[in-house]
Design a protein around this motif. Sequence first.
Motif, PDB file in Angstrom:
ATOM      1  N   LEU A  19       4.219 -53.229  21.074  1.00 13.53           N
ATOM      2  CA  LEU A  19       3.903 -52.240  20.060  1.00 13.53           C
ATOM      3  C   LEU A  19       2.470 -52.405  19.578  1.00 13.53           C
ATOM      4  O   LEU A  19       1.889 -53.491  19.688  1.00 13.53           O
ATOM      5  N   PRO A  20       1.857 -51.348  19.053  1.00 14.46           N
ATOM      6  CA  PRO A  20       0.476 -51.428  18.593  1.00 14.46           C
ATOM      7  C   PRO A  20       0.280 -52.531  17.553  1.00 14.46           C
ATOM      8  O   PRO A  20       1.134 -52.760  16.701  1.00 14.46           O
ATOM      9  N   ALA A  21      -0.842 -53.214  17.623  1.00 18.95           N
ATOM     10  CA  ALA A  21      -1.127 -54.284  16.671  1.00 18.95           C
ATOM     11  C   ALA A  21      -1.533 -53.716  15.323  1.00 18.95           C
ATOM     12  O   ALA A  21      -1.393 -54.358  14.294  1.00 18.95           O
ATOM     13  N   ALA A  22      -2.087 -52.493  15.322  1.00 20.70           N
ATOM     14  CA  ALA A  22      -2.498 -51.860  14.080  1.00 20.70           C
ATOM     15  C   ALA A  22      -1.261 -51.441  13.297  1.00 20.70           C
ATOM     16  O   ALA A  22      -0.136 -51.637  13.730  1.00 20.70           O
ATOM     17  N   ALA A  23      -1.472 -50.839  12.129  1.00 22.88           N
ATOM     18  CA  ALA A  23      -0.368 -50.408  11.288  1.00 22.88           C
ATOM     19  C   ALA A  23       0.574 -49.517  12.086  1.00 22.88           C
ATOM     20  O   ALA A  23       0.164 -48.509  12.643  1.00 22.88           O
ATOM     21  N   GLN A  24       1.829 -49.913  12.133  1.00 19.20           N
ATOM     22  CA  GLN A  24       2.824 -49.168  12.889  1.00 19.20           C
ATOM     23  C   GLN A  24       3.241 -47.922  12.122  1.00 19.20           C
ATOM     24  O   GLN A  24       3.498 -47.969  10.924  1.00 19.20           O
ATOM     25  N   ILE A 111       3.170 -39.940  10.770  1.00 18.00           N
ATOM     26  CA  ILE A 111       2.113 -40.858  10.323  1.00 18.00           C
ATOM     27  C   ILE A 111       2.550 -41.710   9.136  1.00 18.00           C
ATOM     28  O   ILE A 111       1.732 -42.416   8.547  1.00 18.00           O
ATOM     29  N   GLU A 112       3.830 -41.671   8.817  1.00 20.71           N
ATOM     30  CA  GLU A 112       4.337 -42.550   7.766  1.00 20.71           C
ATOM     31  C   GLU A 112       4.521 -43.956   8.321  1.00 20.71           C
ATOM     32  O   GLU A 112       4.799 -44.121   9.515  1.00 20.71           O
ATOM     33  N   PRO A 113       4.362 -44.990   7.483  1.00 21.72           N
ATOM     34  CA  PRO A 113       4.551 -46.362   7.965  1.00 21.72           C
ATOM     35  C   PRO A 113       5.972 -46.563   8.484  1.00 21.72           C
ATOM     36  O   PRO A 113       6.917 -45.966   7.976  1.00 21.72           O
ATOM     37  N   ASP A 114       6.102 -47.385   9.470  1.00 18.55           N
ATOM     38  CA  ASP A 114       7.425 -47.715   9.997  1.00 18.55           C
ATOM     39  C   ASP A 114       7.505 -49.221  10.240  1.00 18.55           C
ATOM     40  O   ASP A 114       6.819 -49.724  11.134  1.00 18.55           O
ATOM     41  N   PRO A 115       8.267 -49.968   9.428  1.00 23.22           N
ATOM     42  CA  PRO A 115       9.151 -49.458   8.385  1.00 23.22           C
ATOM     43  C   PRO A 115       8.383 -48.861   7.203  1.00 23.22           C
ATOM     44  O   PRO A 115       7.215 -49.180   6.995  1.00 23.22           O
ATOM     45  N   PHE A 116       9.087 -48.037   6.439  1.00 24.57           N
ATOM     46  CA  PHE A 116       8.469 -47.354   5.309  1.00 24.57           C
ATOM     47  C   PHE A 116       8.098 -48.338   4.210  1.00 24.57           C
ATOM     48  O   PHE A 116       7.112 -48.162   3.504  1.00 24.57           O
ATOM     49  N   VAL A 117       8.891 -49.388   4.080  1.00 25.52           N
ATOM     50  CA  VAL A 117       8.661 -50.451   3.096  1.00 25.52           C
ATOM     51  C   VAL A 117       8.400 -51.749   3.850  1.00 25.52           C
ATOM     52  O   VAL A 117       9.168 -52.127   4.746  1.00 25.52           O
ATOM     53  N   VAL A 118       7.314 -52.416   3.504  1.00 23.86           N
ATOM     54  CA  VAL A 118       6.941 -53.668   4.175  1.00 23.86           C
ATOM     55  C   VAL A 118       8.090 -54.669   4.105  1.00 23.86           C
ATOM     56  O   VAL A 118       8.673 -54.896   3.045  1.00 23.86           O
ATOM     57  N   GLY A 162      12.803 -41.806  10.168  1.00 26.36           N
ATOM     58  CA  GLY A 162      12.048 -42.940   9.653  1.00 26.36           C
ATOM     59  C   GLY A 162      12.434 -43.300   8.224  1.00 26.36           C
ATOM     60  O   GLY A 162      13.595 -43.247   7.848  1.00 26.36           O
ATOM     61  N   ARG A 163      11.409 -43.704   7.432  1.00 23.65           N
ATOM     62  CA  ARG A 163      11.579 -44.093   6.027  1.00 23.65           C
ATOM     63  C   ARG A 163      12.546 -45.265   5.841  1.00 23.65           C
ATOM     64  O   ARG A 163      13.253 -45.354   4.835  1.00 23.65           O
ATOM     65  N   ILE A 164      12.533 -46.161   6.802  1.00 24.35           N
ATOM     66  CA  ILE A 164      13.384 -47.341   6.733  1.00 24.35           C
ATOM     67  C   ILE A 164      12.923 -48.239   5.584  1.00 24.35           C
ATOM     68  O   ILE A 164      11.745 -48.564   5.464  1.00 24.35           O
ATOM     69  N   GLY A 165      13.875 -48.645   4.746  1.00 18.89           N
ATOM     70  CA  GLY A 165      13.565 -49.504   3.609  1.00 18.89           C
ATOM     71  C   GLY A 165      13.371 -48.750   2.312  1.00 18.89           C
ATOM     72  O   GLY A 165      13.214 -49.365   1.257  1.00 18.89           O
ATOM     73  N   LYS A 166      13.368 -47.418   2.343  1.00 15.57           N
ATOM     74  CA  LYS A 166      13.207 -46.630   1.122  1.00 15.57           C
ATOM     75  C   LYS A 166      14.407 -46.876   0.208  1.00 15.57           C
ATOM     76  O   LYS A 166      15.552 -46.747   0.603  1.00 15.57           O
TER      77      LYS A 166
END
Length: 247
Positions: A19-24, A111-118, A162-166
């Motif tokens: 997976l990409p090393a940058a922000a997923q 373009i939302e973070p995945d997971p949504f919550v760190v 998505g929005r895992i962790g919300k």
Amino acid sequence: MFRYCIALVVALAAGALTLPAAAQTYGDTLLASVAAKHRGIASIRIDATGKGARRITVTRGKESGVSATAPLSNAVGEPIGSFTITSKRKVAAGPIAAELARRIYVADNLIEPDPFVVGASRSPRAQALVDAMIDRFPDLVTLAMHVALPGKENTIIASNFGRIGKLADGDDADVIARGTIRKEVTNGGRRLAVELPMLDAGGRAIGALSTSFTMATPADEARAYARAIAVRDALAARIPLLAALAK
């Protein structure tokens, strides 16, 4: 199309996918799942338009070989952009774009973070169930499980957008605590959202299940509501206990 995230987990475990090393982002996760399922694809690209006419581009791999492009829609059937792949051999982009469409509610999901919550993570078992329902019910637009796994807060542990962790909000808490069923017609009358208690096989409430279905006309609301109940019951039959979703 079957079980995006399970294919992704298997590929990661086998070391076949990085997976990409940058922000997923959620878009990265979707494209990684395509790469895991279709190993001959060299590159994948989504060009979409988000809110405020924002241009959204998600890519994976390097362009090489024969290219194929198809229109890309969201889960409601609204056009949002295009989907392009390159590979050594010609691959039809349309069927893959259709699979992706069932997992994009709005273009901005990409373009939302995945997971949504760190620090949050999907429940592999729950995600497999979500994907199975998306494949089984073609009119199902969105599906999310709001569950408090043992020792954790109530959050989204699996969904098709998505929005895992919300964290669960007040409406989610009300559904869980009081057994309330909430309904709302959205998208100009083309979608019915239904949130209802999520059950296990024994009929015990274990969370809140957010669903939504397409409607052809306002008169279609009763059918869409019945479909929400059908999805809830189909899931319950596959969940012996809450702890099963922690696996």
